[in-house]
Scaffold this active site. Sequence first.
Site, mmCIF file in Angstrom:
data_model
loop_
_atom_site.group_PDB
_atom_site.id
_atom_site.type_symbol
_atom_site.label_atom_id
_atom_site.label_comp_id
_atom_site.label_asym_id
_atom_site.label_seq_id
_atom_site.Cartn_x
_atom_site.Cartn_y
_atom_site.Cartn_z
ATOM 1 C CB VAL A 204 7.766 -54.029 86.955
ATOM 2 C CG1 VAL A 204 7.250 -53.970 88.387
ATOM 3 C CG2 VAL A 204 7.794 -52.634 86.348
ATOM 4 C CB THR B 108 14.942 -57.230 97.850
ATOM 5 O OG1 THR B 108 15.177 -57.161 96.446
ATOM 6 C CG2 THR B 108 13.643 -56.511 98.161
HETATM 7 C C1 SD4 Z 1 13.558 -58.639 91.985
HETATM 8 N N1 SD4 Z 1 13.080 -59.751 94.043
HETATM 9 O O1 SD4 Z 1 13.364 -57.548 91.471
HETATM 10 C C2 SD4 Z 1 13.873 -58.699 93.460
HETATM 11 C C3 SD4 Z 1 15.325 -58.885 93.654
HETATM 12 C C4 SD4 Z 1 15.667 -59.343 95.019
HETATM 13 O O2 SD4 Z 1 16.953 -59.983 96.652
HETATM 14 O O3 SD4 Z 1 14.864 -59.575 95.831
HETATM 15 N N2 SD4 Z 1 16.800 -59.564 95.378
HETATM 16 O O4 SD4 Z 1 13.525 -59.688 91.362
#
Ligand code: SD4
Length: 337
Positions: free
Chosen positions: A227, A198
């Site tokens: 979400v 992310t």
């Molecule tokens: C999620 N936190 O939608 C995000 C995915 C993520 O690094 O951060 N990946 O769960």
Amino acid sequence: MNPENSPQKNLVSRRSLIIGAAAASIAAGNATVRAAPANGPVIVTSWEFGPGANDQGWPILADGGLAIDAVEKAINYVELLPDEFWVGYGGVYNEVGETTLDAMMMWGPTHDVGAVGCLKRVKRAVSVARKVMEETQHTLIVGDDATRFAARMGFQETSLSNETSIKAWEEWQAKNEPSDAWDPEPIGGGEKPDGHDTVGTMVVDVHGNVCVGCSTNGRLHKIPGRVGDSPIAGAGAYCDNDVGAAIATGNGDVMMRFLPTYHTVELMRAGASPEEAARAAIDRILAKGYHFDGGIIALAKDGRHGAAKAGWADENFGYAVRNQAGSEYIPVGANGT
Ligand code: SD4
């Protein structure tokens, strides 16, 4: 509605005025908590695309521009990378083969937040989040209605699939396996879901404004409508103009239960270093028995930074920093930075 005919078209955004007023009061030297950082502006972005993202935001900051513009530019760069599977289009698909996006932006001087969840068919999710913040009184808009909102703001609707994501979806479908989202909670063990990369960007600009943003396509094989943590203030990202900012990456389904970026910023307010604060926020989740991969990166308003992680033994989790001293990529080990 054609954005040209939209009622918003001719309205001067009240929120833009707030941001403009904040910038003007800074320029006039009226701000107290927005004192210029001693070491100049700084931009921090998660993961290995971080240096490229920071290179996009840095010229804005070096030129005396606003943190919010640097955050948007840096994140847009990652959202539009054609080969990045975990952010933006052309990557993570849900159970029915569709890619949906979560993103948020938080502006320190007014503590204002704009976010979109499960955004469909629009590429630059963080820019839509910025519109939610600047053009409306709302904080979070979701699903097909987020797409409609984006269209009203002039964004183009387009498919978020590409060859890579379609091929990956077809291969997964052929296996006829259920999504791991139906598995038992990952407490005390269990398989970890796939998810990383992310993009989160934190900035302190030359005026002392703090801003944070993040954007993701979430988790592979997610149940439609899911979400994650990224558009939730205090979960995926958080900032406070008096203290600094934090961003999260990893298993959002678990991490969002603990508001770890809020926790991190509050610990920094109480005197912890960025690394200590991030470590304590991760440890709070581990202490409840969760088995997860995840990381927190923190930036203090004075430019200090640090991070901590759980799991990810085989991932090159780290973050990029750019300031007047130059550019650096900082890998995050099991014991932090
Ligand atoms: C999620 N936190 O939608 C995000 C995915 C993520 O690094 O951060 N990946 O769960």
